[in-house]
Design an enzyme around this catalytic site. Structure first.
Site, PDB file in Angstrom:
ATOM      1  N   ARG A  46      -1.596 -10.454  26.558  1.00 56.12           N
ATOM      2  CA  ARG A  46      -1.627 -10.283  25.328  1.00 56.12           C
ATOM      3  C   ARG A  46      -2.906 -11.376  24.893  1.00 56.12           C
ATOM      4  NH1 ARG A  46       0.225 -13.875  21.509  1.00 56.12           N
ATOM      5  NH2 ARG A  46       0.609 -12.905  19.349  1.00 56.12           N
TER       6      ARG A  46
ATOM      7  N   SER B 200       8.194  -3.406  19.395  1.00 56.74           N
ATOM      8  CA  SER B 200       8.673  -4.519  18.851  1.00 56.74           C
ATOM      9  C   SER B 200       9.630  -4.158  17.376  1.00 56.74           C
ATOM     10  CB  SER B 200       7.755  -5.436  18.119  1.00 56.74           C
ATOM     11  OG  SER B 200       6.686  -5.970  19.095  1.00 56.74           O
TER      12      SER B 200
ATOM     13  N   LYS C  12       3.117 -17.333  16.919  1.00 60.81           N
ATOM     14  CA  LYS C  12       2.677 -16.035  16.259  1.00 60.81           C
ATOM     15  C   LYS C  12       2.562 -16.215  14.746  1.00 60.81           C
ATOM     16  CE  LYS C  12       3.809 -11.060  15.716  1.00 60.81           C
ATOM     17  NZ  LYS C  12       2.451 -10.603  15.675  1.00 60.81           N
TER      18      LYS C  12
HETATM   19  C1  LIG Z   1       8.309  -8.408  24.447  1.00 64.04           C
HETATM   20  C2  LIG Z   1       7.332  -8.389  23.247  1.00 64.04           C
HETATM   21  N1  LIG Z   1       8.145  -8.396  22.070  1.00 64.04           N
HETATM   22  C3  LIG Z   1       7.663  -8.540  20.850  1.00 64.04           C
HETATM   23  C4  LIG Z   1       6.077  -8.679  20.636  1.00 64.04           C
HETATM   24  C5  LIG Z   1       5.259  -8.600  19.516  1.00 64.04           C
HETATM   25  O1  LIG Z   1       4.611  -7.520  19.337  1.00 64.04           O
HETATM   26  P1  LIG Z   1       3.913  -7.374  17.986  1.00 64.04           P
HETATM   27  O2  LIG Z   1       4.838  -7.274  17.056  1.00 64.04           O
HETATM   28  O3  LIG Z   1       2.935  -6.252  18.069  1.00 64.04           O
HETATM   29  O4  LIG Z   1       2.936  -8.489  17.777  1.00 64.04           O
HETATM   30  P2  LIG Z   1       1.598  -9.144  18.749  1.00 64.04           P
HETATM   31  O5  LIG Z   1       2.183  -9.504  20.160  1.00 64.04           O
HETATM   32  O6  LIG Z   1       0.887  -8.003  18.977  1.00 64.04           O
HETATM   33  O7  LIG Z   1       1.095 -10.325  18.066  1.00 64.04           O
HETATM   34  C6  LIG Z   1       5.490  -8.399  22.144  1.00 64.04           C
HETATM   35  N2  LIG Z   1       4.047  -8.715  22.109  1.00 64.04           N
HETATM   36  N3  LIG Z   1       6.095  -8.377  23.327  1.00 64.04           N
HETATM   37  C1  LIG Z   2       4.254 -12.559  20.395  1.00 60.20           C
HETATM   38  C2  LIG Z   2       5.431 -12.774  19.344  1.00 60.20           C
HETATM   39  N1  LIG Z   2       6.149 -11.620  19.069  1.00 60.20           N
HETATM   40  C3  LIG Z   2       6.920 -12.278  18.228  1.00 60.20           C
HETATM   41  C4  LIG Z   2       7.644 -11.319  17.391  1.00 60.20           C
HETATM   42  O1  LIG Z   2       8.954 -11.775  16.750  1.00 60.20           O
HETATM   43  O2  LIG Z   2       7.577 -10.290  17.412  1.00 60.20           O
HETATM   44  S1  LIG Z   2       7.189 -13.945  18.144  1.00 60.20           S
HETATM   45  C5  LIG Z   2       5.996 -14.100  19.307  1.00 60.20           C
HETATM   46  C6  LIG Z   2       5.636 -15.366  19.820  1.00 60.20           C
HETATM   47  C7  LIG Z   2       6.627 -16.015  20.938  1.00 60.20           C
HETATM   48  O3  LIG Z   2       6.081 -17.106  21.425  1.00 60.20           O
HETATM   49  P1  LIG Z   2       7.102 -18.355  21.664  1.00 60.20           P
HETATM   50  O4  LIG Z   2       7.785 -18.211  22.505  1.00 60.20           O
HETATM   51  O5  LIG Z   2       6.127 -19.383  21.811  1.00 60.20           O
HETATM   52  O6  LIG Z   2       7.906 -18.433  20.393  1.00 60.20           O
END
Ligand SMILES: Cc1ncc(COP(=O)(O)OP(=O)(O)O)c(N)n1
Ligand SMILES: Cc1nc(C(=O)O)sc1CCOP(=O)(O)O
Ligand SMILES: [Mg+2]
Length: 342
Positions: free
Chosen positions: A171, A239, A268
């Site tokens: 990512r 997601s 995020k």
């Molecule tokens: C396993 C998993 N779940 C949720 C996310 C989040 O995807 P998204 O909402 O497109 O946000 P970004 O990761 O692209 O910032 C994920 N990447 N993986």
């Molecule tokens: C990449 C990402 N996606 C989210 C969602 O809600 O879709 S939260 C998230 C960040 C996850 O990082 P951490 O484990 O440090 O909270």
């Protein structure tokens, strides 16, 4: 005479392809029903051969067949899914050839070859669905640009892959395509080395170029159905930030949901408001067969709560990369998940 040779070669290729699938069903999936269906299909091909007026064997001339050597494509198989895809394709193409040349030789075999081809499409779908559901998403580690910026993190990632990560997602947000391809390939090789499933975030093109195990898309990325269409047989995750998006995504055929943020996260910036663990419970009650992977603010203290609510796995960034010892954090998260699932 050359038509008999074409028929002979393609009867063999069809049987060989199906035989491989039969072994996958028998040994890799231990699925008796599928194993028997493949076996029946193989015997059905034998019946097609017996029904021919002449015997294709009389015309066999393997020595002078210029198509004998293995192409490099035939030799490259990275996992079970690729074995299934390649052998199903091989058998289906052969049956298509039987249909075409059967018209010149013995029209009676045409409907049977067609029937066999369509049976195989259905069986292939069943096998791929079983292989997909066998992918372990229990502890899903994602990269973030804030961490993947120094050479030392490559070592950190490899340690994590060795210590219990079951799925990994590349990512990256602020990088150019060439750099993403280089990093993505290096990560894929590490995942392959340690038997960890490998996903690419957001980018179908990169997922395809890297031949990843799957792609993960969010609500604002390429539509799920488009990604599924262009990356057949792969695992496409979606997601969902709430119950409604979860239901819609499952009905649209997401192979798994990344549900979150469950808790507040500082990783995020544009994350939706936290949805809490009750959404996991509701989704799993209604759709027990779609894996729900909880994401957002999950750490050692919170992991039991999400697993007990029904999550099939967790996706994390800071709980691992922000820890003093990422490999130890992975190990502890995995142990906690296993206990919470008991
Ligand atoms: C396993 C998993 N779940 C949720 C996310 C989040 O995807 P998204 O909402 O497109 O946000 P970004 O990761 O692209 O910032 C994920 N990447 N993986
Ligand atoms: C990449 C990402 N996606 C989210 C969602 O809600 O879709 S939260 C998230 C960040 C996850 O990082 P951490 O484990 O440090 O909270
Ligand atoms: Mg995204």
């Amino acid at each position: 005479m050359e038509i008999y040779r074409i028929i002979d070669v393609n009867l063999n290729r069809a049987r060989e392809g199906i035989r491989v699938l039969e072994e996958v069903a028998r040994f890799s999936l231990a699925n008796r029903k599928l194993f028997e269906e493949f076996k029946r299909l193989r015997h059905f091909i034998k019946e097609i051969e017996k029904s021919l007026a002449g015997n294709p064997l009389w015309y066999r001339d393997a020595q002078n067949d210029p198509g004998q050597e293995l192409s490099s494509e035939e030799m490259a198989r990275n996992n079970l899914r690729e074995v299934v895809l390649a052998n199903a394709k091989r058998a289906q193409e052969s049956m298509r050839v039987l249909e075409e040349f059967g018209k010149l030789l013995d029209a009676a075999i045409v409907p049977n070859a067609k029937k066999a081809r369509f049976l195989l499409y259905d069986l292939e779908r069943e096998v791929l669905a079983l292989i997909k559901s066998a992918v372990d998403l229990t502890l899903y580690l994602l990269t973030d640009d804030a961490y993947l910026n120094e050479e030392k993190f490559w070592r950190v990632i490899e340690d994590c892959l060795k210590n219990g990560v079951t799925a990994f997602q590349y990512r990256a947000k602020g990088k150019k395509g060439a750099e993403m391809y280089r990093e993505g390939m290096r990560l894929k090789e590490l995942c392959e080395k340690h038997g960890v499933s490998y996903f690419v975030n957001d980018r179908l093109d990169l997922g395809m170029a890297l031949n990843a195990d799957g792609v993960h898309v969010g609500q604002e990325d390429l539509p799920l159905e488009v990604v599924k269409k262009h990356f057949p047989g792969k695992i496409i995750g979606l997601s969902a930030t709430n119950y409604e998006e979860g239901i819609t995504g499952i009905k649209a055929g997401a192979d798994y949901l990344g549900l979150g943020p469950i808790f507040p996260t500082s990783t995020k910036e544009d994350a939706a408001p936290p949805c809490g663990v009750e959404v996991i419970r509701k989704l799993k009650e209604e759709f027990p067969n779609t894996p729900v992977i909880a994401i957002g603010g999950i750490d050692k203290e919170k992991v039991s709560e999400v697993i007990r609510a029904g999550a099939d796995g967790i996706a994390v960034i800071s709980a691992v990369f922000g820890a003093e010892s990422p490999a130890k954090a992975v190990y502890e998260l995995r142990e906690t998940i296993i206990k919470a699932k008991e």
